[in-house]
Design a protein around this motif. Structure first.
Motif, PDB file in Angstrom:
ATOM      1  N   ASN A 447       0.833  -1.205   0.000  1.00 25.31           N
ATOM      2  CA  ASN A 447       0.000   0.000   0.000  1.00 25.31           C
ATOM      3  C   ASN A 447       0.868   1.255   0.000  1.00 25.31           C
ATOM      4  O   ASN A 447       0.581   2.230  -0.706  1.00 25.31           O
ATOM      5  CB  ASN A 447      -0.910  -0.007   1.228  1.00 25.31           C
ATOM      6  CG  ASN A 447      -2.101  -0.945   1.047  1.00 25.31           C
ATOM      7  OD1 ASN A 447      -2.558  -1.171  -0.073  1.00 25.31           O
ATOM      8  ND2 ASN A 447      -2.585  -1.493   2.150  1.00 25.31           N
ATOM      9  N   GLY A 448       1.942   1.247   0.809  1.00 24.97           N
ATOM     10  CA  GLY A 448       2.825   2.400   0.820  1.00 24.97           C
ATOM     11  C   GLY A 448       3.485   2.628  -0.527  1.00 24.97           C
ATOM     12  O   GLY A 448       3.581   3.766  -1.006  1.00 24.97           O
ATOM     13  N   LEU A 449       3.957   1.554  -1.172  1.00 22.08           N
ATOM     14  CA  LEU A 449       4.581   1.687  -2.495  1.00 22.08           C
ATOM     15  C   LEU A 449       3.590   2.153  -3.541  1.00 22.08           C
ATOM     16  O   LEU A 449       3.928   2.932  -4.440  1.00 22.08           O
ATOM     17  CB  LEU A 449       5.186   0.346  -2.904  1.00 22.08           C
ATOM     18  CG  LEU A 449       6.387  -0.130  -2.086  1.00 22.08           C
ATOM     19  CD1 LEU A 449       6.778  -1.544  -2.516  1.00 22.08           C
ATOM     20  CD2 LEU A 449       7.556   0.810  -2.256  1.00 22.08           C
ATOM     21  N   HIS A 450       2.353   1.672  -3.446  1.00 23.98           N
ATOM     22  CA  HIS A 450       1.324   2.089  -4.404  1.00 23.98           C
ATOM     23  C   HIS A 450       1.109   3.601  -4.340  1.00 23.98           C
ATOM     24  O   HIS A 450       1.065   4.284  -5.372  1.00 23.98           O
ATOM     25  CB  HIS A 450       0.026   1.351  -4.098  1.00 23.98           C
ATOM     26  CG  HIS A 450      -1.116   1.746  -4.993  1.00 23.98           C
ATOM     27  ND1 HIS A 450      -1.304   1.221  -6.244  1.00 23.98           N
ATOM     28  CD2 HIS A 450      -2.118   2.646  -4.821  1.00 23.98           C
ATOM     29  CE1 HIS A 450      -2.367   1.761  -6.809  1.00 23.98           C
ATOM     30  NE2 HIS A 450      -2.885   2.627  -5.958  1.00 23.98           N
ATOM     31  N   ASP A 451       0.983   4.134  -3.128  1.00 27.42           N
ATOM     32  CA  ASP A 451       0.792   5.584  -2.979  1.00 27.42           C
ATOM     33  C   ASP A 451       2.022   6.341  -3.457  1.00 27.42           C
ATOM     34  O   ASP A 451       1.907   7.416  -4.062  1.00 27.42           O
ATOM     35  CB  ASP A 451       0.503   5.908  -1.520  1.00 27.42           C
ATOM     36  CG  ASP A 451      -0.825   5.319  -1.048  1.00 27.42           C
ATOM     37  OD1 ASP A 451      -1.676   5.040  -1.918  1.00 27.42           O
ATOM     38  OD2 ASP A 451      -0.995   5.102   0.162  1.00 27.42           O
ATOM     39  N   LEU A 452       3.209   5.787  -3.180  1.00 32.99           N
ATOM     40  CA  LEU A 452       4.430   6.468  -3.603  1.00 32.99           C
ATOM     41  C   LEU A 452       4.540   6.531  -5.121  1.00 32.99           C
ATOM     42  O   LEU A 452       4.861   7.587  -5.689  1.00 32.99           O
ATOM     43  CB  LEU A 452       5.645   5.735  -3.027  1.00 32.99           C
ATOM     44  CG  LEU A 452       7.016   6.274  -3.464  1.00 32.99           C
ATOM     45  CD1 LEU A 452       7.212   7.693  -2.949  1.00 32.99           C
ATOM     46  CD2 LEU A 452       8.134   5.359  -2.985  1.00 32.99           C
ATOM     47  N   VAL A 453       4.256   5.422  -5.797  1.00 28.15           N
ATOM     48  CA  VAL A 453       4.372   5.381  -7.258  1.00 28.15           C
ATOM     49  C   VAL A 453       3.391   6.342  -7.902  1.00 28.15           C
ATOM     50  O   VAL A 453       3.699   6.985  -8.914  1.00 28.15           O
ATOM     51  CB  VAL A 453       4.161   3.929  -7.767  1.00 28.15           C
ATOM     52  CG1 VAL A 453       4.035   3.912  -9.283  1.00 28.15           C
ATOM     53  CG2 VAL A 453       5.310   3.047  -7.323  1.00 28.15           C
ATOM     54  N   ARG A 454       2.205   6.466  -7.314  1.00 23.78           N
ATOM     55  CA  ARG A 454       1.218   7.393  -7.876  1.00 23.78           C
ATOM     56  C   ARG A 454       1.662   8.844  -7.725  1.00 23.78           C
ATOM     57  O   ARG A 454       1.307   9.695  -8.545  1.00 23.78           O
ATOM     58  CB  ARG A 454      -0.132   7.200  -7.191  1.00 23.78           C
ATOM     59  CG  ARG A 454      -0.830   5.898  -7.564  1.00 23.78           C
ATOM     60  CD  ARG A 454      -2.224   5.813  -6.975  1.00 23.78           C
ATOM     61  NE  ARG A 454      -3.010   6.953  -7.368  1.00 23.78           N
ATOM     62  CZ  ARG A 454      -3.656   7.750  -6.518  1.00 23.78           C
ATOM     63  NH1 ARG A 454      -3.585   7.528  -5.223  1.00 23.78           N
ATOM     64  NH2 ARG A 454      -4.370   8.774  -6.954  1.00 23.78           N
ATOM     65  N   GLU A 455       2.440   9.127  -6.701  1.00 24.29           N
ATOM     66  CA  GLU A 455       2.896  10.499  -6.486  1.00 24.29           C
ATOM     67  C   GLU A 455       4.159  10.814  -7.269  1.00 24.29           C
ATOM     68  O   GLU A 455       4.400  11.966  -7.637  1.00 24.29           O
ATOM     69  CB  GLU A 455       3.151  10.731  -4.991  1.00 24.29           C
ATOM     70  CG  GLU A 455       1.898  10.632  -4.123  1.00 24.29           C
ATOM     71  CD  GLU A 455       0.856  11.667  -4.510  1.00 24.29           C
ATOM     72  OE1 GLU A 455       1.244  12.766  -4.954  1.00 24.29           O
ATOM     73  OE2 GLU A 455      -0.349  11.381  -4.372  1.00 24.29           O
ATOM     74  N   LEU A 456       4.989   9.794  -7.521  1.00 27.17           N
ATOM     75  CA  LEU A 456       6.236  10.040  -8.247  1.00 27.17           C
ATOM     76  C   LEU A 456       5.960  10.267  -9.729  1.00 27.17           C
ATOM     77  O   LEU A 456       5.028   9.682 -10.281  1.00 27.17           O
ATOM     78  CB  LEU A 456       7.183   8.851  -8.072  1.00 27.17           C
ATOM     79  CG  LEU A 456       7.771   8.655  -6.669  1.00 27.17           C
ATOM     80  CD1 LEU A 456       8.614   7.389  -6.648  1.00 27.17           C
ATOM     81  CD2 LEU A 456       8.611   9.857  -6.258  1.00 27.17           C
ATOM     82  N   PRO A 457       6.768  11.069 -10.415  1.00 24.39           N
ATOM     83  CA  PRO A 457       6.578  11.298 -11.869  1.00 24.39           C
ATOM     84  C   PRO A 457       7.129  10.133 -12.685  1.00 24.39           C
ATOM     85  O   PRO A 457       8.100  10.268 -13.419  1.00 24.39           O
ATOM     86  CB  PRO A 457       7.362  12.589 -12.108  1.00 24.39           C
ATOM     87  CG  PRO A 457       8.451  12.567 -11.080  1.00 24.39           C
ATOM     88  CD  PRO A 457       7.864  11.914  -9.862  1.00 24.39           C
ATOM     89  N   MET A 458       6.521   8.971 -12.531  1.00 26.93           N
ATOM     90  CA  MET A 458       6.963   7.779 -13.256  1.00 26.93           C
ATOM     91  C   MET A 458       6.053   7.538 -14.442  1.00 26.93           C
ATOM     92  O   MET A 458       4.848   7.363 -14.272  1.00 26.93           O
ATOM     93  CB  MET A 458       6.948   6.540 -12.347  1.00 26.93           C
ATOM     94  CG  MET A 458       7.996   6.566 -11.266  1.00 26.93           C
ATOM     95  SD  MET A 458       8.031   4.990 -10.362  1.00 26.93           S
ATOM     96  CE  MET A 458       9.293   5.347  -9.144  1.00 26.93           C
ATOM     97  N   ALA A 459       6.666   7.506 -15.612  1.00 27.12           N
ATOM     98  CA  ALA A 459       5.878   7.244 -16.828  1.00 27.12           C
ATOM     99  C   ALA A 459       5.791   5.760 -17.115  1.00 27.12           C
ATOM    100  O   ALA A 459       4.990   5.331 -17.940  1.00 27.12           O
ATOM    101  CB  ALA A 459       6.487   7.975 -18.020  1.00 27.12           C
ATOM    102  N   GLU A 460       6.646   4.972 -16.437  1.00 26.89           N
ATOM    103  CA  GLU A 460       6.696   3.544 -16.744  1.00 26.89           C
ATOM    104  C   GLU A 460       5.956   2.736 -15.688  1.00 26.89           C
ATOM    105  O   GLU A 460       5.703   3.194 -14.574  1.00 26.89           O
ATOM    106  CB  GLU A 460       8.159   3.082 -16.830  1.00 26.89           C
ATOM    107  CG  GLU A 460       9.001   3.849 -17.831  1.00 26.89           C
ATOM    108  CD  GLU A 460       8.567   3.618 -19.259  1.00 26.89           C
ATOM    109  OE1 GLU A 460       7.767   2.699 -19.499  1.00 26.89           O
ATOM    110  OE2 GLU A 460       9.023   4.349 -20.146  1.00 26.89           O
TER     111      GLU A 460
END
Length: 720
Positions: A447-460
């Protein structure tokens, strides 16, 4: 074969299939039947044998044309009309029926044979002219001549079979040669380009001249019938089939009329000679007219195709010339910018290479250079970078030692390549460690990683598999976010773990992650890997999974290092790896029945691991829980002394050994440092505690290190 423009017909040779529009079909059947009957009445007016054998039988040509244009489903109309014609002139219904069968069967066979050889009703090829003369007329009409003449002679009881057969065959063939092409040319007047007025006048002149020459040569005693052929050649050359067919019909009709009245070249000859002469003339007329017309049509078609190709070529040359001119202008402009572009390219190449070097350095620096020793658990890992220079990816693995002796295994893949993927991988790797330290539960970490990935500018896209293993009880909890499934190898059996599945991280706005639980028994192996191990562009990923399963099963009992090396060595095209490959394997060691030997860093963080490994060994060795707990405290105190006093601020190792000898547990804690002298009133309390919890304690201090031997006798089962 019929059905080209008209009513559709059955795919069976002589079947009947009515189309959807029954009204049109009925009208066509009536029209064909009426034309056949009227043509028959006209032909019977020229009968030479009895009342039903004539040298001109237009119905055969009408029937063949109907089959070719409207389809062979018109045969009922032909059959009914033929029966209606033959009943009044036959000796009875049976001969009439047999004659009608022959009259129907012959054009049907002709249509079928012409279809088989690829006949085209436009007669625009020389092979079509040969086919209709020799196959459609001279060949197929032997069927109706044979059936009809036999029925006639049998019913009349008279002789002259040969003469009747020749006249019958001549009449039917004449109908095909003269009438069928004429009928087939009629649709061409609206299918092809229309004639001009001059062309119509020329056609009329040709027909008038052909009629005059045919009447004169057919009436005179001189053998001048060949004079008609130049007119036919003229018609074929100038007008093709639309002019040749009417001219040939006129010439054949006049020649037939002359033969039936024994005029001109037919005077004084026998019936057989007359029919042979007539048939030879008609065949020559048809073959000459249609063959020449077909050749001219082919030549005209070739000429038009050549002109079209020449025009197209000219247009293409113009277009190509314009394109070349534009290209030349563009090249001149590009040459002006080439030097600047080359310089820019050099800069871009340098920047790309620098970015690649940074990404590779970043990626390798974040991967563990070596895995920490975990007491009671074997761990091995491998990382194989892609062979392509610019394909530094975002694959990573990690082994995290957590509080309470728990072990976290992580393997992930950031889709894409280059510096961006490597940077994203670094962020995620640190985040996993932070979340696992805070709350090691798989669902909490994901859950923590999911929220982090959504906030980070990751296009992949990011896939990740997280496993939490408790060495104390062998419980394994895991969750999988779109990553290839973990492989469990247990007692020679290998299978994939498909529990705890979820989409890749950050793909959806919200997802309720779940975890799966599994007991990992001692000796079993858990393998985590990235898709580079099983995926290849030229093969299905399922093939890669099947290959990995088979290879892992083949070396299931090998140690982890040998297993990892074997899996990498069996990769197809190992020298051309298109994507990074990361894999990490974990195996709880079998402790029961063998000495426990641990060599770990003399650090406080390792005390939990040592205690858990010793607890497992004591439990699996059948030691009473209370005694096991006291031995854990004693061993832990000895290890704590080594951590606190052996090395000071310098790094060092310590060895822990446990043996079961003749009902006695022997524990040994060894270091290679120099103990500091205890200060204050607390010094020596650790050894006192150890002596109180064991039966005997020996401390051996030497310049090369300190060894503490502890023994505890286990009561016999009868004493418990």
């Amino acid at each position: 074969m019929g059905g080209r423009e008209g009513v559709p017909w059955s795919s069976k040779a002589f079947g009947l299939r009515l189309p959807a529009d029954l009204g049109h079909t009925a009208a066509a059947l009536v029209l064909v039947g009426a034309a056949y009957y009227l043509g028959a009445r006209l032909g019977l007016g020229l009968s030479l044998v009895e009342r039903n054998v004539t040298p001109l039988w237009p119905p055969s040509g009408i029937a063949l044309a109907a089959f070719l244009v409207l389809g062979r489903s018109m045969w009922p109309a032909v059959a009914v009309a033929a029966l209606a014609v033959n009943l009044p002139i036959s000796a009875g219904p049976v001969p009439a029926l047999f004659t009608a069968v022959g009259n129907t069967l012959a054009p049907l066979v002709a249509a079928y044979v012409l279809d088989r050889v690829g006949f085209r009703r436009q007669l625009d090829r020389w092979r079509d002219a040969l086919a209709i003369v020799f196959l459609g007329a001279l060949g197929s009409m032997t069927i109706s001549a044979t059936i009809g003449s036999i029925a006639l002679i049998s019913s009349k009881g008279t002789g002259g079979l040969a003469g009747a057969w020749v006249v019958w065959w001549t009449g039917d063939a004449m109908g095909v040669l003269a009438v069928a092409p004429f009928l087939l040319c009629i649709p061409l007047f609206w299918e092809l380009e229309p004639w001009t007025a001059v062309r119509w006048l020329e056609a009329a002149a040709i027909l008038v001249l052909t009629s005059a020459l045919a009447l004169w040569t057919a009436s005179t005693d001189l053998a001048l019938l060949f004079l008609v052929l130049p007119c036919l050649g003229w018609a074929s050359w100038r007008l093709q089939l639309r002019g040749a067919a009417p001219a040939a019909l006129i010439a054949s009709l006049i020649a037939t009329w002359s033969a039936t009245h024994e005029l001109g070249p037919y005077a004084g000859e026998s019936l057989l000679e007359q029919m042979l002469t007539l048939q030879a003339f008609n065949a020559t007329v048809a073959l000459t007219s249609f063959f020449l017309a077909a050749l001219v049509t082919e030549r005209v078609g070739f000429a038009r195709a050549l002109m079209s190709a020449a025009s197209d070529l000219e247009e293409r040359v113009k277009t190509r010339t314009a394109q070349l001119t534009a290209t030349n202008d563009r090249l001149r402009r590009e040459i002006l910018h080439r030097h600047a572009a080359q310089q820019q390219l050099t800069l871009e190449e340098a920047r790309s290479q620098r970015e690649h070097d940074i990404a590779e350095t970043l990626q390798r620096s974040l991967l563990p250079d070596r895995l920490a020793a975990i007491p009671g658990v074997a761990v091995a890992a491998r990382y194989l970078p892609a062979t392509a220079d610019l394909h530094v990816g975002g694959d990573w693995y990690d082994v995290i030692q957590l509080r309470g002796g728990l072990i976290g295994l992580v393997i992930g893949d950031v889709a894409g390549h280059g510096l961006q993927a490597a940077a994203a991988m670094a962020q995620l790797r640190m985040a996993v460690r932070a979340y696992a330290v805070h709350d090691p539960a798989p669902v909490a970490v994901m859950n923590g990683l999911h929220d982090l990935v959504r906030e980070l500018p990751m296009a992949e896209m990011v896939t990740l598999l997280y496993v939490l293993y408790d060495p104390d009880n062998g419980t394994m909890r895991f969750t999988n976010a779109g990553h290839p499934p973990a492989l469990l190898i247990d007692d020679g059996d290998a299978r994939y773990l498909d529990g705890g599945l979820a989409p890749p991280l950050g793909v959806l706005t919200r997802w309720d992650y779940t975890e799966a639980t599994l007991h990992l028994r001692p000796g079993a192996t858990l393998l985590l890997y990235t898709d580079g191990l099983v995926e290849k562009r030229t093969r299905s990923i399922q093939d890669g999974l099947d290959r990995l399963l088979a290879e892992a099963s083949a070396v299931a009992r090998s140690d982890l290092e040998a297993l990892c090396d074997h899996l990498l060595s069996t990769l197809p095209d190992l020298d051309q790896v298109a994507d990074d490959i990361a894999l990490v394997a974990l195996q709880p060691l079998v402790l029961a029945g063998r000495p426990l030997v641990l060599e770990v860093p003399a650090e406080a963080r390792m005390l939990f691991q040592v205690r858990h490994a010793l607890r497992r060994w004591l439990r699996e060795s059948g030691v009473d829980a209370q005694i096991a707990g006291e031995l854990e405290i004693a061993c832990g105190e000895a290890c704590s002394n080594a951590v606190s006093h052996a090395y000071g601020t310098s790094p060092g190792d310590m060895q822990v050994e446990a043996r079961l000898v003749d009902g006695t547990v022997e524990l040994t804690v060894r270091d290679h440092g120099h103990w500091r002298t205890p200060t204050g009133h607390t010094g020596g309390l650790g050894l006192t505690l150890i002596r109180n919890l064991t039966d005997s304690v020996d401390v051996d201090r030497t310049p090369s290190g300190t060894t503490i031997h502890m023994r505890r006798h286990l009561p016999a089962e009868d004493d418990q």
